[in-house]
Write a protein that holds these residues in place. Structure first.
Motif, PDB file in Angstrom:
ATOM      1  N   ARG A 385      10.274   2.252  33.099  1.00  0.00           N
ATOM      2  CA  ARG A 385       9.589   0.976  33.260  1.00  0.00           C
ATOM      3  C   ARG A 385       9.382   0.576  34.716  1.00  0.00           C
ATOM      4  NH1 ARG A 385      14.327  -3.103  31.026  1.00  0.00           N
ATOM      5  NH2 ARG A 385      15.937  -2.555  32.538  1.00  0.00           N
ATOM      6  N   TRP A 386       9.934   1.360  35.651  1.00  0.00           N
ATOM      7  CA  TRP A 386       9.750   1.055  37.072  1.00  0.00           C
ATOM      8  C   TRP A 386       8.573   1.811  37.674  1.00  0.00           C
ATOM      9  CZ3 TRP A 386      12.346  -2.971  38.832  1.00  0.00           C
ATOM     10  CH2 TRP A 386      13.496  -3.367  38.160  1.00  0.00           C
ATOM     11  N   THR A 387       7.747   2.440  36.840  1.00  0.00           N
ATOM     12  CA  THR A 387       6.614   3.226  37.342  1.00  0.00           C
ATOM     13  C   THR A 387       5.678   2.386  38.189  1.00  0.00           C
ATOM     14  OG1 THR A 387       6.707   4.659  35.389  1.00  0.00           O
ATOM     15  CG2 THR A 387       4.669   4.684  36.673  1.00  0.00           C
ATOM     16  N   MET A 388       5.247   1.241  37.657  1.00  0.00           N
ATOM     17  CA  MET A 388       4.282   0.412  38.380  1.00  0.00           C
ATOM     18  C   MET A 388       4.867  -0.124  39.681  1.00  0.00           C
ATOM     19  SD  MET A 388       2.253  -1.793  35.506  1.00  0.00           S
ATOM     20  CE  MET A 388       3.755  -2.564  34.853  1.00  0.00           C
ATOM     21  N   THR A 389       6.122  -0.520  39.651  1.00  0.00           N
ATOM     22  CA  THR A 389       6.745  -1.081  40.855  1.00  0.00           C
ATOM     23  C   THR A 389       6.787  -0.056  41.976  1.00  0.00           C
ATOM     24  OG1 THR A 389       8.134  -2.479  39.438  1.00  0.00           O
ATOM     25  CG2 THR A 389       8.785  -2.251  41.743  1.00  0.00           C
ATOM     26  N   GLY A 390       7.285   1.144  41.662  1.00  0.00           N
ATOM     27  CA  GLY A 390       7.358   2.189  42.671  1.00  0.00           C
ATOM     28  C   GLY A 390       5.988   2.601  43.183  1.00  0.00           C
ATOM     29  N   ALA A 391       5.018   2.688  42.269  1.00  0.00           N
ATOM     30  CA  ALA A 391       3.668   3.086  42.678  1.00  0.00           C
ATOM     31  C   ALA A 391       3.042   2.041  43.589  1.00  0.00           C
ATOM     32  CB  ALA A 391       2.797   3.295  41.441  1.00  0.00           C
ATOM     33  N   ALA A 392       3.258   0.763  43.299  1.00  0.00           N
ATOM     34  CA  ALA A 392       2.676  -0.299  44.122  1.00  0.00           C
ATOM     35  C   ALA A 392       3.285  -0.317  45.523  1.00  0.00           C
ATOM     36  CB  ALA A 392       2.870  -1.650  43.442  1.00  0.00           C
ATOM     37  N   VAL A 393       4.604  -0.131  45.604  1.00  0.00           N
ATOM     38  CA  VAL A 393       5.238  -0.048  46.918  1.00  0.00           C
ATOM     39  C   VAL A 393       4.707   1.169  47.676  1.00  0.00           C
ATOM     40  CG1 VAL A 393       7.430   0.297  48.126  1.00  0.00           C
ATOM     41  CG2 VAL A 393       7.307  -1.281  46.186  1.00  0.00           C
ATOM     42  N   GLY A 394       4.556   2.302  46.963  1.00  0.00           N
ATOM     43  CA  GLY A 394       4.000   3.488  47.588  1.00  0.00           C
ATOM     44  C   GLY A 394       2.574   3.272  48.068  1.00  0.00           C
ATOM     45  N   GLN A 395       1.774   2.561  47.271  1.00  0.00           N
ATOM     46  CA  GLN A 395       0.396   2.291  47.691  1.00  0.00           C
ATOM     47  C   GLN A 395       0.371   1.433  48.947  1.00  0.00           C
ATOM     48  OE1 GLN A 395      -3.057   1.358  45.059  1.00  0.00           O
ATOM     49  NE2 GLN A 395      -2.861  -0.681  45.944  1.00  0.00           N
ATOM     50  N   ALA A 396       1.226   0.426  49.015  1.00  0.00           N
ATOM     51  CA  ALA A 396       1.274  -0.416  50.212  1.00  0.00           C
ATOM     52  C   ALA A 396       1.590   0.419  51.448  1.00  0.00           C
ATOM     53  CB  ALA A 396       2.305  -1.523  50.030  1.00  0.00           C
ATOM     54  N   ALA A 397       2.545   1.340  51.317  1.00  0.00           N
ATOM     55  CA  ALA A 397       2.908   2.197  52.451  1.00  0.00           C
ATOM     56  C   ALA A 397       1.744   3.094  52.858  1.00  0.00           C
ATOM     57  CB  ALA A 397       4.129   3.042  52.092  1.00  0.00           C
ATOM     58  N   VAL A 398       1.062   3.698  51.873  1.00  0.00           N
ATOM     59  CA  VAL A 398      -0.075   4.573  52.178  1.00  0.00           C
ATOM     60  C   VAL A 398      -1.196   3.794  52.852  1.00  0.00           C
ATOM     61  CG1 VAL A 398      -1.883   6.013  51.154  1.00  0.00           C
ATOM     62  CG2 VAL A 398       0.466   6.217  50.350  1.00  0.00           C
ATOM     63  N   LEU A 399      -1.462   2.594  52.369  1.00  0.00           N
ATOM     64  CA  LEU A 399      -2.527   1.782  52.960  1.00  0.00           C
ATOM     65  C   LEU A 399      -2.221   1.425  54.409  1.00  0.00           C
ATOM     66  CD1 LEU A 399      -3.365  -0.606  49.975  1.00  0.00           C
ATOM     67  CD2 LEU A 399      -4.860   1.151  50.935  1.00  0.00           C
ATOM     68  N   LEU A 400      -0.969   1.107  54.705  1.00  0.00           N
ATOM     69  CA  LEU A 400      -0.617   0.767  56.083  1.00  0.00           C
ATOM     70  C   LEU A 400      -0.759   1.981  57.002  1.00  0.00           C
ATOM     71  CD1 LEU A 400       2.474  -1.558  55.506  1.00  0.00           C
ATOM     72  CD2 LEU A 400       0.182  -2.221  56.253  1.00  0.00           C
ATOM     73  N   VAL A 401      -0.339   3.157  56.525  1.00  0.00           N
ATOM     74  CA  VAL A 401      -0.518   4.370  57.330  1.00  0.00           C
ATOM     75  C   VAL A 401      -2.001   4.668  57.502  1.00  0.00           C
ATOM     76  CG1 VAL A 401      -0.069   6.852  57.439  1.00  0.00           C
ATOM     77  CG2 VAL A 401       1.701   5.306  56.620  1.00  0.00           C
TER      78      VAL A 401
END
Length: 523
Positions: A385-401
């Motif tokens: 159930r933590w799939t969306m949470t982890g993916a969203a945090v990962g997306q934020a990191a990718v966008l900043l890079v």
């Protein structure tokens, strides 16, 4: 991408015998569901007591193919025009905000129509509404291709949005109401897949046609091709059985009209910005939009107190999982629509590629999204159930890079961005895939149909707002650059993408709250 529209639960009928369905028009079976004892909306969706007859004519594989073909142009037209916006502004000699308005007119009208279109199909026949919508979409596509100026094009794009909103809910409703069990499961799966594939296909079509036809005819021919796809589906529509609901929901046309008007009065000034003639007209339209939406909210509360089912039931919004899910949907698609728009403009304006080159740069992103979506069940088996949470945090990191990489743009930047774009496609698939299913599993049973319709509406509204708000920020920062608009595009992209990273973190926060909520709500 278009989230599946869940078939609404059926309301009560007067205690008179229901008229038998015509042989050629199967009636969807009525479902009995548990109701909340305190919600007026729950009382409004009581099912009819007699069971409806089995469909006289079932959906076949050929009929399913026609339904999916009819649905294909819906996201194709968004993906293609998104990519061709620079060509449209150059051809018509209009400002960037005018090009943004071409995009927002479609998505906003689409969103405003969706809230009532499903109920129209339930009442008057889904294939009938499908034929009317697809036919209008085809005609409007051809007329838009021949538009002589911006005003005509924006008006016709709004008509396209209304037509798409009219027939889109009928596709999934027909699959659910008339398909045998095995074909129904396949149909729902393919419906969700076609939404994502259509956006990529639209961009591929736009890049290929514009490369060979040039700026003037390229975007016009693409409009005609999407209309032609609809025309082919319309000619084959006889393979699709007619169906309607034995207990159709009330239409609430007043509520739908107020919502559509309010959305337009908000999105249009946000899109035009200062090009609307200064801050005064913009503020006036925003104030008018806020007033109309306030009247809309009051009308929804009043309708619910009368035990009617309004287009946006307040009691549904009071359910925490539904409310959070709607916000997450808006956040996701605002960022998604903005990113596609901004990256296309950046590629063509700063990296010196044509429309086809911009498509090639996004192929890794699109392929990663599709592959991840297919593998999602296996991934979720591990991440839970933590799939969306982890993916969203990962997306934020990718966008900043990505923002840092683009702001320091050099000649090799396009190829250097590919690993980041692939990671972005993976994270977005992991966010998009579970959100509707997860939230609906935590929604009271009586609210599932209404919540599903609201998700689709918020999806389209998010796409429009992404172009209007973040696309506007992108161009404003680019134009303000001391080195000129062209040289300022990387900086504008970096600023807008940083805001999108903040949206992803907000999505992650809400997803974590849903993940901690525990077992689904039953009613």
């Amino acid at each position: 991408m278009t989230a599946p529209t869940v078939e609404p639960v059926k309301p009560a009928e007067p205690a008179e015998p229901a008229e038998p369905a015509e042989p050629a028009e199967p009636v969807e079976p009525v479902r009995t569901v548990p109701l909340s004892p305190v919600s007026p909306t729950a009382r409004a969706v009581r099912t009819a007591s007699p069971a409806a007859p089995h469909p006289a004519r079932a959906l076949t594989g050929a009929g399913l193919a026609v339904l999916l073909l009819a649905y294909l142009p819906v996201n194709m037209t968004f993906g293609s025009v998104n990519l061709l916006e620079p060509a449209i502004t150059a051809d018509l000699g209009v400002t960037v905000s005018g090009g943004q308005l071409v995009l927002s007119a479609y998505t906003t009208a689409f969103a405003a129509t969706l809230v009532v279109a499903g109920r129209l199909g339930d009442r008057f026949g889904r294939r009938r509404l499908l034929a009317a919508g697809v036919g209008a979409f085809g005609v409007a596509s051809v007329l838009a291709a021949l538009a002589p100026d911006l005003v005509a094009l924006v008006a016709l794009r709004a008509v396209l949005g209304v037509a798409a909103g009219l027939f889109t809910p009928q596709v999934l409703s027909t699959i659910q109401a008339t398909a045998p069990e095995r074909l129904r499961v396949l149909g729902v799966t393919l419906f969700a897949a076609v939404g994502g594939i259509a956006t990529v296909t639209g961009q591929l079509l736009a890049g290929a046609v514009s490369q060979s036809a040039g700026d003037h005819w390229g975007w016009r021919l693409v409009q005609m091709v999407t209309g032609a796809i609809g025309a082919v589906a319309l000619l084959a529509l006889r393979t699709v059985p007619e169906s309607r609901s034995a207990a159709p929901l009330s239409l609430d046309l007043r509520g739908a009209a107020l919502l559509g008007t309010g959305l337009l009065l908000v999105v249009v000034p946000l899109t035009l910005g200062t090009s609307a003639g200064g801050p005064a007209p913009v503020l006036a339209m925003l104030a008018a939009g806020g007033a109309v939406l306030a009247v809309f909210a009051r009308s929804q509360r009043a309708a619910e107190r009368r035990d009617e089912l309004p287009v946006v039931p307040p009691s549904v919004l009071r359910a925490p999982a539904v409310r959070q899910g709607l916000i997450m949907t808006l956040l996701f698609f605002t960022g998604y629509g903005a990113f596609l728009y901004e990256f296309s403009a950046l590629s063509q304006g700063a990296f010196g590629v044509d429309a086809w080159g911009a498509v090639v740069m996004l192929l890794g992103f699109g392929a990663a999204f599709v592959v991840t979506a297919v593998a999602l069940p296996a991934i979720e088996h591990r991440t839970g159930r933590w799939t969306m949470t982890g993916a969203a945090v990962g997306q934020a990191a990718v966008l900043l890079v990505l923002a840092l990489a683009v702001s320091g743009a050099h000649g090799d930047t396009p190829s250097a961005l590919q690993p980041l774009l692939i990671l972005l496609g993976v994270s977005q698939a992991l966010m998009y895939g579970p959100v509707l299913r997860t939230v609906l599993s935590r929604t009271p049973t009586w609210a599932a149909g209404v919540a599903g319709g609201l998700f689709t509406t918020l999806q389209q509204l998010g796409l429009g707002l992404g172009v209007a708000l973040l696309g506007g920020l992108f161009h404003a920062v680019s134009t303000a650059s001391a080195d000129g608009p062209g040289a300022g595009l990387p900086h504008g992209f970096a600023v807008a993408v940083a805001v999108q990273a903040a949206l992803a973190l907000a999505f992650a926060f809400l997803a974590s709250r849903i993940a901690r909520a525990g077992a689904p709500v039953t009613a």
